[in-house]
Design an enzyme around this catalytic site. Sequence first.
Site, PDB file in Angstrom:
ATOM      1  N   ARG A 121     -28.910  28.524 -12.252  1.00 25.00           N
ATOM      2  CA  ARG A 121     -29.097  27.077 -12.101  1.00 25.00           C
ATOM      3  C   ARG A 121     -29.641  26.536 -13.415  1.00 25.00           C
ATOM      4  O   ARG A 121     -30.453  27.188 -14.073  1.00 25.00           O
ATOM      5  CB  ARG A 121     -30.089  26.766 -10.955  1.00 25.00           C
ATOM      6  CG  ARG A 121     -29.529  26.994  -9.552  1.00 25.00           C
ATOM      7  CD  ARG A 121     -28.464  25.966  -9.189  1.00 25.00           C
ATOM      8  NE  ARG A 121     -27.981  26.086  -7.822  1.00 25.00           N
ATOM      9  CZ  ARG A 121     -26.924  26.810  -7.454  1.00 25.00           C
ATOM     10  NH1 ARG A 121     -26.260  27.498  -8.371  1.00 25.00           N
ATOM     11  NH2 ARG A 121     -26.524  26.831  -6.195  1.00 25.00           N
ATOM     12  N   ASP A 168     -23.181  28.296 -17.924  1.00 24.47           N
ATOM     13  CA  ASP A 168     -22.283  27.747 -16.910  1.00 24.47           C
ATOM     14  C   ASP A 168     -22.978  26.612 -16.164  1.00 24.47           C
ATOM     15  O   ASP A 168     -22.344  25.867 -15.423  1.00 24.47           O
ATOM     16  CB  ASP A 168     -21.842  28.834 -15.914  1.00 24.47           C
ATOM     17  CG  ASP A 168     -20.839  28.293 -14.903  1.00 24.47           C
ATOM     18  OD1 ASP A 168     -19.884  27.612 -15.338  1.00 24.47           O
ATOM     19  OD2 ASP A 168     -21.005  28.520 -13.691  1.00 24.47           O
ATOM     20  N   GLU A 197     -27.259  18.161 -15.208  1.00 25.15           N
ATOM     21  CA  GLU A 197     -25.903  18.570 -14.832  1.00 25.15           C
ATOM     22  C   GLU A 197     -25.317  17.530 -13.889  1.00 25.15           C
ATOM     23  O   GLU A 197     -25.976  17.148 -12.933  1.00 25.15           O
ATOM     24  CB  GLU A 197     -25.960  19.936 -14.134  1.00 25.15           C
ATOM     25  CG  GLU A 197     -24.588  20.509 -13.841  1.00 25.15           C
ATOM     26  CD  GLU A 197     -24.661  21.883 -13.194  1.00 25.15           C
ATOM     27  OE1 GLU A 197     -24.071  22.029 -12.120  1.00 25.15           O
ATOM     28  OE2 GLU A 197     -25.302  22.790 -13.753  1.00 25.15           O
ATOM     29  N   HIS A 206     -20.050  24.626 -14.674  1.00 21.02           N
ATOM     30  CA  HIS A 206     -20.450  25.162 -13.363  1.00 21.02           C
ATOM     31  C   HIS A 206     -19.232  25.662 -12.577  1.00 21.02           C
ATOM     32  O   HIS A 206     -18.929  25.186 -11.485  1.00 21.02           O
ATOM     33  CB  HIS A 206     -21.232  24.112 -12.553  1.00 21.02           C
ATOM     34  CG  HIS A 206     -22.102  24.737 -11.495  1.00 21.02           C
ATOM     35  ND1 HIS A 206     -23.259  24.147 -11.027  1.00 21.02           N
ATOM     36  CD2 HIS A 206     -21.975  25.900 -10.806  1.00 21.02           C
ATOM     37  CE1 HIS A 206     -23.810  24.928 -10.090  1.00 21.02           C
ATOM     38  NE2 HIS A 206     -23.044  25.985  -9.945  1.00 21.02           N
ATOM     39  N   GLY A 236     -18.588  29.820  -9.247  1.00 16.19           N
ATOM     40  CA  GLY A 236     -18.127  30.042  -7.876  1.00 16.19           C
ATOM     41  C   GLY A 236     -16.686  29.647  -7.619  1.00 16.19           C
ATOM     42  O   GLY A 236     -15.922  30.399  -7.016  1.00 16.19           O
TER      43      GLY A 236
END
Length: 320
Positions: free
Chosen positions: A236, A259, A264, A283, A286
Amino acid sequence: MASAHHSTGTGDVWLPIPPQEIEGLPDGFRYVHWDAGPDYPADPAECVFYAVPYMKNAEICLRPLPLMGRVEAVQTLTAGIEHMLPGLPSMPSGARLCNARGLHNASTAELALTLTLAALRGIPGFVRGQDAEEWRAGFQPALADKSVLIVGYGSIGSAIEDRLTPFECARVARIARTGRDTVRGPVHPLSQLSALVPDADVVILATPLTGETRGLVGRDFLARMKDGALLVNVARGAIVDTGALLPEVTSGRLLAALDVTDPEPLPAGHPLWHAPGVLITPHVGGPSSAFLPRAKRLLRDQLTLFAAGEPLRNVVATAA
């Protein structure tokens, strides 16, 4: 731990994936599809199991919760649950909040390796060279013979080490909230972090965002990193103090592959975009082709347990 909360097997189940696309869902529920659209697919008051939309604004995901007076389980499709914690006080007593531990292991660990290798081998510079039609040959560090420190040795941290194994690293050190022994060697407690940082050529962050880890990688942590070391963040953004990181990368002393960022999404004009030696991905740890099959499997498995009145997996919080 077994819960006294047994599902009655009736009520609505809200899914962010169309239910007809998930094979093997247990009978006895009415399945509805909601992926954060403006209109609810059914009366939230009838919902007993809420699977939270993926990668959507926290405010939207939390919106139906206060209306879900019968909800017994709230299931995220993320490993981090900090965006849903504000909804806990409005959930009925005994309702469980479950995370998606394991769901993103393959995808996130793969990205951690991608970022590590790309940053070390200078891939961003070669891509810019290709855009400019310039042959920018030169010498680059390899991952082989490097010392790697994994901060956050849960299921994703362990999956990262699985993928580091064939790269001939000199050693891998592991940090988790509490120390323990594994077949691969010791996992050190967070209290030993500052002693392990100076030895690492690569520091990979895979820890959840908690009160303890927010701003963990601040001025002191970064100052302890050796010259030329690489910081990789697939956890995070707020784990890293962006203000403390900027002078370290701007001076060229440290490299970073991120990432996730704080703030953000990273706004246009932010100095991190053009800081030397920084590789940024938006990001994407995932969301890959690995996500959907694993998300469907997780939802089916949890709902099968829920329908049978069995304890759910990955319960991270229970409403008071």
